[in-house]
Design a protein around this motif. Structure first.
Motif, mmCIF file in Angstrom:
data_model
loop_
_atom_site.group_PDB
_atom_site.id
_atom_site.type_symbol
_atom_site.label_atom_id
_atom_site.label_comp_id
_atom_site.label_asym_id
_atom_site.label_seq_id
_atom_site.Cartn_x
_atom_site.Cartn_y
_atom_site.Cartn_z
ATOM 1 N N LEU A 105 40.016 1.957 -17.370
ATOM 2 C CA LEU A 105 39.645 2.099 -15.956
ATOM 3 C C LEU A 105 38.689 3.281 -15.801
ATOM 4 O O LEU A 105 38.909 4.353 -16.373
ATOM 5 N N ILE A 106 37.657 3.077 -15.005
ATOM 6 C CA ILE A 106 36.722 4.182 -14.750
ATOM 7 C C ILE A 106 36.483 4.284 -13.244
ATOM 8 O O ILE A 106 36.456 3.254 -12.555
ATOM 9 N N GLU A 107 36.323 5.540 -12.768
ATOM 10 C CA GLU A 107 36.212 5.748 -11.326
ATOM 11 C C GLU A 107 34.934 6.518 -11.021
ATOM 12 O O GLU A 107 34.514 7.380 -11.815
ATOM 13 N N CYS A 108 34.338 6.225 -9.870
ATOM 14 C CA CYS A 108 33.117 6.937 -9.475
ATOM 15 C C CYS A 108 33.512 8.270 -8.833
ATOM 16 O O CYS A 108 34.409 8.321 -7.989
ATOM 17 N N LYS A 109 32.797 9.361 -9.241
ATOM 18 C CA LYS A 109 33.120 10.694 -8.696
ATOM 19 C C LYS A 109 32.769 10.780 -7.219
ATOM 20 O O LYS A 109 33.359 11.535 -6.472
ATOM 21 N N LYS A 110 31.762 9.959 -6.811
ATOM 22 C CA LYS A 110 31.249 10.078 -5.441
ATOM 23 C C LYS A 110 31.985 9.141 -4.463
ATOM 24 O O LYS A 110 32.649 9.608 -3.550
ATOM 25 N N CYS A 111 31.908 7.822 -4.718
ATOM 26 C CA CYS A 111 32.485 6.888 -3.727
ATOM 27 C C CYS A 111 33.901 6.447 -4.105
ATOM 28 O O CYS A 111 34.525 5.689 -3.377
ATOM 29 N N ARG A 112 34.403 6.899 -5.233
ATOM 30 C CA ARG A 112 35.770 6.617 -5.742
ATOM 31 C C ARG A 112 35.997 5.124 -6.043
ATOM 32 O O ARG A 112 37.146 4.677 -6.160
ATOM 33 N N ALA A 113 34.915 4.328 -6.146
ATOM 34 C CA ALA A 113 35.081 2.914 -6.534
ATOM 35 C C ALA A 113 35.622 2.868 -7.964
ATOM 36 O O ALA A 113 35.309 3.739 -8.776
ATOM 37 N N LYS A 114 36.453 1.857 -8.248
ATOM 38 C CA LYS A 114 37.074 1.752 -9.565
ATOM 39 C C LYS A 114 36.557 0.502 -10.280
ATOM 40 O O LYS A 114 36.424 -0.562 -9.667
ATOM 41 N N PHE A 115 36.277 0.643 -11.571
ATOM 42 C CA PHE A 115 35.760 -0.481 -12.360
ATOM 43 C C PHE A 115 36.506 -0.585 -13.667
ATOM 44 O O PHE A 115 37.082 0.393 -14.147
ATOM 45 N N ARG A 116 36.418 -1.794 -14.284
ATOM 46 C CA ARG A 116 36.896 -1.948 -15.655
ATOM 47 C C ARG A 116 35.759 -1.459 -16.533
ATOM 48 O O ARG A 116 34.645 -1.993 -16.476
ATOM 49 N N ALA A 117 36.026 -0.410 -17.323
ATOM 50 C CA ALA A 117 34.934 0.246 -18.060
ATOM 51 C C ALA A 117 34.262 -0.695 -19.058
ATOM 52 O O ALA A 117 33.042 -0.657 -19.227
ATOM 53 N N ASP A 118 35.047 -1.571 -19.711
ATOM 54 C CA ASP A 118 34.418 -2.477 -20.689
ATOM 55 C C ASP A 118 33.529 -3.506 -19.985
ATOM 56 O O ASP A 118 32.432 -3.825 -20.469
ATOM 57 N N SER A 119 33.934 -3.962 -18.800
ATOM 58 C CA SER A 119 33.097 -4.923 -18.057
ATOM 59 C C SER A 119 31.813 -4.246 -17.584
ATOM 60 O O SER A 119 30.742 -4.860 -17.584
ATOM 61 N N LEU A 120 31.937 -2.973 -17.183
ATOM 62 C CA LEU A 120 30.750 -2.227 -16.727
ATOM 63 C C LEU A 120 29.708 -2.162 -17.847
ATOM 64 O O LEU A 120 28.522 -2.445 -17.645
ATOM 65 N N ASN B 227 33.981 5.501 -23.785
ATOM 66 C CA ASN B 227 33.477 6.687 -23.079
ATOM 67 C C ASN B 227 32.151 7.158 -23.668
ATOM 68 O O ASN B 227 31.236 7.543 -22.941
ATOM 69 N N LYS B 228 32.072 7.095 -25.010
ATOM 70 C CA LYS B 228 30.839 7.528 -25.695
ATOM 71 C C LYS B 228 29.644 6.664 -25.229
ATOM 72 O O LYS B 228 28.588 7.193 -24.893
ATOM 73 N N LEU B 229 29.870 5.350 -25.202
ATOM 74 C CA LEU B 229 28.787 4.429 -24.798
ATOM 75 C C LEU B 229 28.345 4.711 -23.357
ATOM 76 O O LEU B 229 27.152 4.676 -23.044
ATOM 77 N N ILE B 230 29.317 5.000 -22.480
ATOM 78 C CA ILE B 230 28.987 5.252 -21.066
ATOM 79 C C ILE B 230 28.167 6.532 -20.929
ATOM 80 O O ILE B 230 27.154 6.572 -20.226
ATOM 81 N N ILE B 231 28.586 7.553 -21.679
ATOM 82 C CA ILE B 231 27.882 8.837 -21.582
ATOM 83 C C ILE B 231 26.487 8.737 -22.220
ATOM 84 O O ILE B 231 25.475 9.101 -21.609
ATOM 85 N N GLU B 232 26.426 8.178 -23.447
ATOM 86 C CA GLU B 232 25.131 8.082 -24.156
ATOM 87 C C GLU B 232 24.102 7.276 -23.377
ATOM 88 O O GLU B 232 22.927 7.576 -23.386
ATOM 89 N N ASN B 233 24.594 6.228 -22.695
ATOM 90 C CA ASN B 233 23.645 5.368 -21.968
ATOM 91 C C ASN B 233 23.506 5.747 -20.495
ATOM 92 O O ASN B 233 22.893 5.024 -19.713
ATOM 93 N N LYS B 234 24.103 6.896 -20.153
ATOM 94 C CA LYS B 234 24.014 7.443 -18.788
ATOM 95 C C LYS B 234 24.327 6.367 -17.717
ATOM 96 O O LYS B 234 23.606 6.210 -16.727
ATOM 97 N N LEU B 235 25.408 5.618 -17.948
ATOM 98 C CA LEU B 235 25.768 4.583 -16.979
ATOM 99 C C LEU B 235 26.313 5.225 -15.701
ATOM 100 O O LEU B 235 26.990 6.259 -15.755
ATOM 101 N N VAL B 236 25.993 4.605 -14.565
ATOM 102 C CA VAL B 236 26.407 5.154 -13.269
ATOM 103 C C VAL B 236 27.205 4.110 -12.487
ATOM 104 O O VAL B 236 27.321 2.961 -12.913
ATOM 105 N N CYS B 237 27.735 4.524 -11.354
ATOM 106 C CA CYS B 237 28.537 3.634 -10.505
ATOM 107 C C CYS B 237 27.702 2.427 -10.058
ATOM 108 O O CYS B 237 26.565 2.590 -9.604
ATOM 109 N N GLN B 238 28.297 1.229 -10.155
ATOM 110 C CA GLN B 238 27.564 0.009 -9.774
ATOM 111 C C GLN B 238 27.473 -0.107 -8.255
ATOM 112 O O GLN B 238 26.696 -0.890 -7.740
ATOM 113 N N ASN B 239 28.268 0.717 -7.578
ATOM 114 C CA ASN B 239 28.329 0.666 -6.131
ATOM 115 C C ASN B 239 27.310 1.597 -5.480
ATOM 116 O O ASN B 239 26.515 1.187 -4.642
ATOM 117 N N CYS B 240 27.324 2.905 -5.924
ATOM 118 C CA CYS B 240 26.501 3.900 -5.225
ATOM 119 C C CYS B 240 25.629 4.707 -6.176
ATOM 120 O O CYS B 240 25.028 5.699 -5.763
#
Ligand code: ATP
Length: 503
Positions: free
Chosen positions: A89-104, A122-135
């Motif tokens: 599970l991954i959460e956005c720091k700004k809008c608090r939307a929650k996503f399934r990290a592997d689906s993201l 987590n490594k893939l998310i950080i290396e690829n600078k992925l952001v919230c799909q919502n905001c």
């Protein structure tokens, strides 16, 4: 038709014709819960009956059970679900939307992360600078989220009152293994099957009923002597059956699926044991029997890192959905994991006494597992066709007769002159033998179109000639061919057609 557009049309049809729809619409819906309307209920029941007939009724070595839905935490502790049954599970720091990290990651990077650890995700998310799909906000670090629904049993609120809705039906089979084996007096190898509800608090339910939070599973646990996993008769025809397969090795070397046979998968040791191959074949045959096209199915072996905590080898039967190849059903070798865990957890003896060797053994389990709603959605997607008829777009569901919610529709050409009365008479006679619908509204063309849309294989029209010569017109959905048959022969003729006879 674009793939996304196809799915949109399927969902639109299912909702518009009242097959199924989001639950609780008049109050505002909760994602992942669905209610079934008339045609959906009929279709669901047919698939369920078809499964039970194929896996239980026609086999002397399989018995059924119906276990409870709510169960104590002791069961889920022993089965490993409390510790292991989770998604990232991954959460956005700004809008608090929650996503399934592997689906993201799969959505954004178009790569599969099936089986990757939380650290790697987590490594893939950080290396690829992925952001919230919502905001587009920054994301927190992903963590594990347990998918089980917790509840409380009784009035006290202490630890012992905590219970769970089952996330799979299988555990009710394992905990009852000994009792069912003794009372049914079955000897290894034998199976215990069950159809029932399962609940998973999915982080992001999506693709309509493909991933929901309340669904039904159709599962069988097949118990085999641990030294007899290759003592299984598979017919030559079944061994030679062609299937698109993607083995673990092929995935490691980034190959695509290839057409092969079960004989070759067994000889090449891709499928570990004969009993496992046998149940993969049966699952494949069952879906083919529902009318699903061969070219839209493949089997894919789980790579080591992707295996569930209980499995030593798993093959998914996958369908080529509008959103890509995904699991339709899974066939796992669960080893003796579950029985062993429940022996430890309950301190009860769940071993089987083998008459031949006069020794106690813990059977190995091969589990073919199916989702009822997922099977239903797949049957519909596979059968869906939209075509132009002059200026007008028409939808046809090419459903196999064995699952069609309505098998025969009966129309009077006109309501007057005794035609409706005659049609109702025929409707009354046929409905004792098959699933029928009576319709007298609109032109015959409109009535055909309404039935084509819900997948009715045959329509009957009662006209003025009927009153003279006791014959009616039968029209076949897929060919749109028509012919006249005698009323007193129609039960037999339609009965044969529904069993697959030629028009
Ligand atoms: P997935 O990888 O799609 O999450 P899974 O591997 O968790 O599925 P299993 O635990 O093997 O699924 O469950 C057996 C079957 O139950 C699946 O093949 C599928 O048909 C069905 N199923 C599982 N989860 C869901 C769900 N959330 N909604 C509908 N059906 C489901």
């Amino acid at each position: 038709m674009a793939k996304d557009e196809r799915m949109e049309k399927v969902v639109n049809l299912l909702e518009r014709r009242g097959f199924l729809f989001a639950s609780g619409q008049i109050y505002g819906t909760m994602a992942g819960f669905f209610d079934f309307g008339n045609y959906g209920t009929l279709l669901k029941r047919k698939i369920e009956q078809n499964w039970w007939n194929f896996f239980v009724d026609t086999r002397h070595e399989v018995v059924g059970i119906d276990g409870s839905i709510v169960s104590s935490s002791a069961i889920w502790n022993a089965s490993g679900h409390l510790a292991e049954f989770s998604d990232p599970l991954i959460e956005c720091k700004k809008c608090r939307a929650k996503f399934r990290a592997d689906s993201l990651i799969e959505d954004e990077l178009k790569i599969s992360v099936e089986g990757k650890s939380l650290d790697n995700i987590n490594k893939l998310i950080i290396e690829n600078k992925l952001v919230c799909q919502n905001c587009k906000g920054e994301l927190e670090i992903a963590s594990s989220f347990n998918l089980m629904f917790k509840t409380q049993v009784g009035a006290s609120e202490d630890e012992s009152s905590i219970a769970y809705l089952r996330p799979e039906t299988a555990q009710m089979i394992f905990i009852n293994f000994k009792q069912v084996q003794m009372s049914s007096r079955k000897k290894l190898p034998f199976g215990i099957a069950q159809i029932g509800k399962a609940f998973r608090n999915e982080i992001s339910p999506r693709n309509f009923v493909f991933r929901c939070r309340e669904f039904s599973q159709m599962e069988m646990e097949f118990f085999v002597h641990p030294e007899k996993l290759d003592e299984c008769q598979i017919s030559e025809n079944e061994l030679d059956l062609e299937i698109n397969a993607l083995t673990e090795k092929m995935q490691e070397s980034k190959e695509n699926e290839r057409k092969t046979t079960f004989a070759s998968l067994l000889n090449g040791k891709s499928i570990g044991t004969k009993w496992h191959a046998y149940w993969i074949i049966k699952a494949y045959e069952w879906f083919l029997g529902l009318g699903i096209k061969k070219e839209n199915l493949r089997i894919r072996q789980h790579v080591k890192t992707e295996l569930s905590h209980y499995s030593s080898e798993t093959w998914d039967l996958e369908y080529n959905y509008p959103w890509g190849w995904k699991e339709l059903s899974g066939i796992a070798n669960r080893g003796d994991f579950d029985l062993k865990q429940h022996m430890l957890g309950s301190k009860k003896d769940l071993t089987y006494f083998d008459d031949e060797t006069k020794a106690k053994v813990l059977p190995v389990v091969i589990e073919p597992s199916f989702g009822l709603e997922r099977a239903l959605l797949t049957v519909i997607i596979d059968a869906f066709e939209e075509k132009l008829d002059g200026e007008e777009k028409k939808t046809i569901l090419h459903l196999n007769s064995s699952v069609a919610p309505i098998e025969v529709a009966i129309f009077p050409l006109m309501k007057k002159d005794g035609l409706a009365q005659k049609a109702l008479e025929i409707f009354g006679m046929l409905r004792k033998n098959m699933a029928c619908e009576y319709d007298e509204a609109g032109s015959i063309g409109r009535r055909y179109a309404r039935q084509d849309e819900i997948g009715t294989p045959y329509c009957l029209t009662i006209d003025y000639d009927t009153l003279k010569d006791e014959t009616i017109t039968i029209r076949e959905r897929d060919s749109t061919l028509q012919k006249r048959i005698k009323i007193n022969e129609c039960v037999e003729i339609i009965g044969n057609l529904l069993k697959g006879g030629k028009f």
